[in-house]
Design a protein around this motif. Sequence first.
Motif, short mmCIF file in Angstrom:
data_model
loop_
_atom_site.label_atom_id
_atom_site.label_comp_id
_atom_site.label_asym_id
_atom_site.label_seq_id
_atom_site.Cartn_x
_atom_site.Cartn_y
_atom_site.Cartn_z
N VAL A 170 0.84 -1.21 0.00
CA VAL A 170 0.00 0.00 0.00
C VAL A 170 0.87 1.25 0.00
O VAL A 170 0.61 2.21 -0.73
CB VAL A 170 -0.96 -0.01 1.20
CG1 VAL A 170 -1.61 1.34 1.40
CG2 VAL A 170 -2.03 -1.09 1.01
N ALA B 287 2.37 1.74 -3.41
CA ALA B 287 1.37 2.26 -4.35
C ALA B 287 1.18 3.76 -4.15
O ALA B 287 1.04 4.51 -5.12
CB ALA B 287 0.04 1.52 -4.16
N ARG B 288 1.19 4.19 -2.90
CA ARG B 288 0.99 5.62 -2.61
C ARG B 288 2.08 6.46 -3.27
O ARG B 288 1.87 7.62 -3.59
CB ARG B 288 1.00 5.81 -1.09
CG ARG B 288 0.16 6.95 -0.62
CD ARG B 288 -0.18 6.80 0.86
NE ARG B 288 0.97 6.55 1.68
CZ ARG B 288 1.02 5.66 2.67
NH1 ARG B 288 -0.03 4.93 2.97
NH2 ARG B 288 2.12 5.52 3.38
N LEU B 289 3.26 5.87 -3.45
CA LEU B 289 4.34 6.60 -4.12
C LEU B 289 4.39 6.30 -5.62
O LEU B 289 5.34 6.66 -6.30
CB LEU B 289 5.68 6.25 -3.47
CG LEU B 289 5.81 6.62 -1.98
CD1 LEU B 289 7.19 6.25 -1.45
CD2 LEU B 289 5.54 8.11 -1.75
N GLY B 290 3.37 5.62 -6.13
CA GLY B 290 3.29 5.37 -7.57
C GLY B 290 4.06 4.16 -8.05
O GLY B 290 4.20 3.95 -9.25
N PHE B 291 4.54 3.34 -7.12
CA PHE B 291 5.25 2.13 -7.52
C PHE B 291 4.29 0.97 -7.71
O PHE B 291 3.21 0.92 -7.12
CB PHE B 291 6.29 1.73 -6.45
CG PHE B 291 7.40 2.72 -6.29
CD1 PHE B 291 8.27 2.99 -7.33
CD2 PHE B 291 7.58 3.40 -5.10
CE1 PHE B 291 9.30 3.92 -7.20
CE2 PHE B 291 8.60 4.33 -4.94
CZ PHE B 291 9.46 4.60 -6.00
#
Lengths: 355, 355
Positions: free
Chosen positions: A25, A28-32
């Motif tokens: 999660v 994902a928040r950093l766009g990975f």
Amino acid sequence: MPEPLSPGATIGIIGGGQLGRMLSVAAARLGFKTCILEPGGDCPASHVANFHLQAEYDDEQALERFADAVDVITYEFENIPTASLDLLETKCPIRPGREALRVSQDRLTEKKFLRDLGLATAPFAAVSDADGLKAALDEIGAPAILKTRRFGYDGKGQARLKGLEDADSALEAMAGAEAILEGFVDFSHEVSVIAARGPGGEVACFDPGENVHRDGILRTTSVPARLTAGQRTDAVLLAAKILNALDYVGVMGVELFVTNQGLIVNEIAPRVHNSGHWTQNGCTVDQFEQHIRAVAGWPLGDGQRHADVVMENLIGDDMDRVPQLAKEADTALHLYGKAETRPGRKMGHVNRILR
Amino acid sequence: MPEPLSPGATIGIIGGGQLGRMLSVAAARLGFKTCILEPGGDCPASHVANFHLQAEYDDEQALERFADAVDVITYEFENIPTASLDLLETKCPIRPGREALRVSQDRLTEKKFLRDLGLATAPFAAVSDADGLKAALDEIGAPAILKTRRFGYDGKGQARLKGLEDADSALEAMAGAEAILEGFVDFSHEVSVIAARGPGGEVACFDPGENVHRDGILRTTSVPARLTAGQRTDAVLLAAKILNALDYVGVMGVELFVTNQGLIVNEIAPRVHNSGHWTQNGCTVDQFEQHIRAVAGWPLGDGQRHADVVMENLIGDDMDRVPQLAKEADTALHLYGKAETRPGRKMGHVNRILR
């Protein structure tokens, strides 16, 4: 120093439990994107990851596919087979690096490493057999605790000895594994430091949390911990010393006993740590994002705490309390999506925010 | 009242953009699984969802599979084909319900609904053709703005008229679609209320945020908004009135103009809203979790704000600023994992926390 990973890159995570889930999660928040390597199906991390490679940790073909699919590899647990790491690291950077794993996979190696750094630990001695255990008890005294050198967690692979009379049953509990005898430490409470180090050597620590265990499992972590200003400084400097010595990249959990003689290192974990879950609701950048930032070569969050928090693990039947917990103001629920509730199984946690 | 969903249940989300992505993460935090229905591949929500059903919104077979696979259906955008909703609701509850969609899918219906509730709106008139536009301009005056009744967002399907001389080009911009002419409102600033209502009728509002748009796209939302205590109360009561009138379940965004004559409703959105992203770093339960709690029949968070926050959208090339933004203390990054950066495309946002 390597280039920071750009958003869109893929982070490989070995292990698909709740730590992998919360790492995914944060990534994902950093766009990975994330790819989980985990033999179990429907594992907590797979629910929130881009890819789940369902394979054993020693499946060579799967390991090769995994390494080819990702830009950096990290992990949520330390007991990864050495041969697998050998294969992976020929293809892809592993962060935190091999040295941290080598040291923390073996309790004896870890204790020696800490002692060589000049840090205080519980008294310890290696135990291979009954004669060794007798000699170790002579040296350290009783009561003491016998632990397997490898593969222990949440109190598993451990046996307490009141004296020599418990030697046989304790050795039996080791099931033939190499062991370490540790003396008891007279401590008032346990705290842990969640520390992070980036590839450029910068270190950031979260405020130490105070841990309460029951039946060998962490129940609560509270921040701020009961520590003097001096102890707080000691805790942070000591954690930084460990990270620097290992040329560490990522988040580490450092458990410390607070004693009248100062801080004693209990153990280190080369990963995000249960006692750092409070950061999700106490800090702008939590331990999971901090770990992803470190392994991706991004700037670290400063670790500043903006609230007092009590984290409580939800274990087994604690899940029955969820409807009631959902009604509490300033209580953040974090459930792990595990299909089956079992006694002693970590099902989720709550962070109670005290303002 | 239906039973609350238990952790492990599956929440179906129509639409796989950033709102679906953040809803999925919030659902996972509460132990739910998510299934995304979205025709695009590699969409932002699919990265963090359990299942991605890649199909058109009017694909009947896919809709049936979707409804069978989930325990409740919600959505991240309001322009879902009516026939699809007809099919879905025979199989599975849809929250927020059909009435909210019917009202908000059509600007004219929405304006009439608000007026009938006794709420102030901009002056408006229906426009079907050139004669109708002339009559509407006579009634409302110029300048005014012509908008398609359906399918508009982020300033698309809109044309400004300085006077009758712009009528032809404005009508052309509607491309034959039914339209509504709206008079300009003399407002000092725009605020929005993110309001939630549960199936039992309980309502919780977040503190109103103040919005700044550029080129028809939201740029920043700041809390607290510049409002008197009386305006703040009005805003919250007005939002509650709308939710109750629609027997609404879920989170709604209510945009308001602040004028010397009081608050005027600009528009409503029956979903989580860009102007509510600040809640991720300002509240224990954010708008995404609040929406999931509502549609799952769980207790709502209380909406209490524990920090001042400025949310800034990262649009198009703003992505180039990410390395710098990652260095800022008390700045939380939220990136959407979109593969392609395009001008005007929302790529992420930051929440700057002011303590």
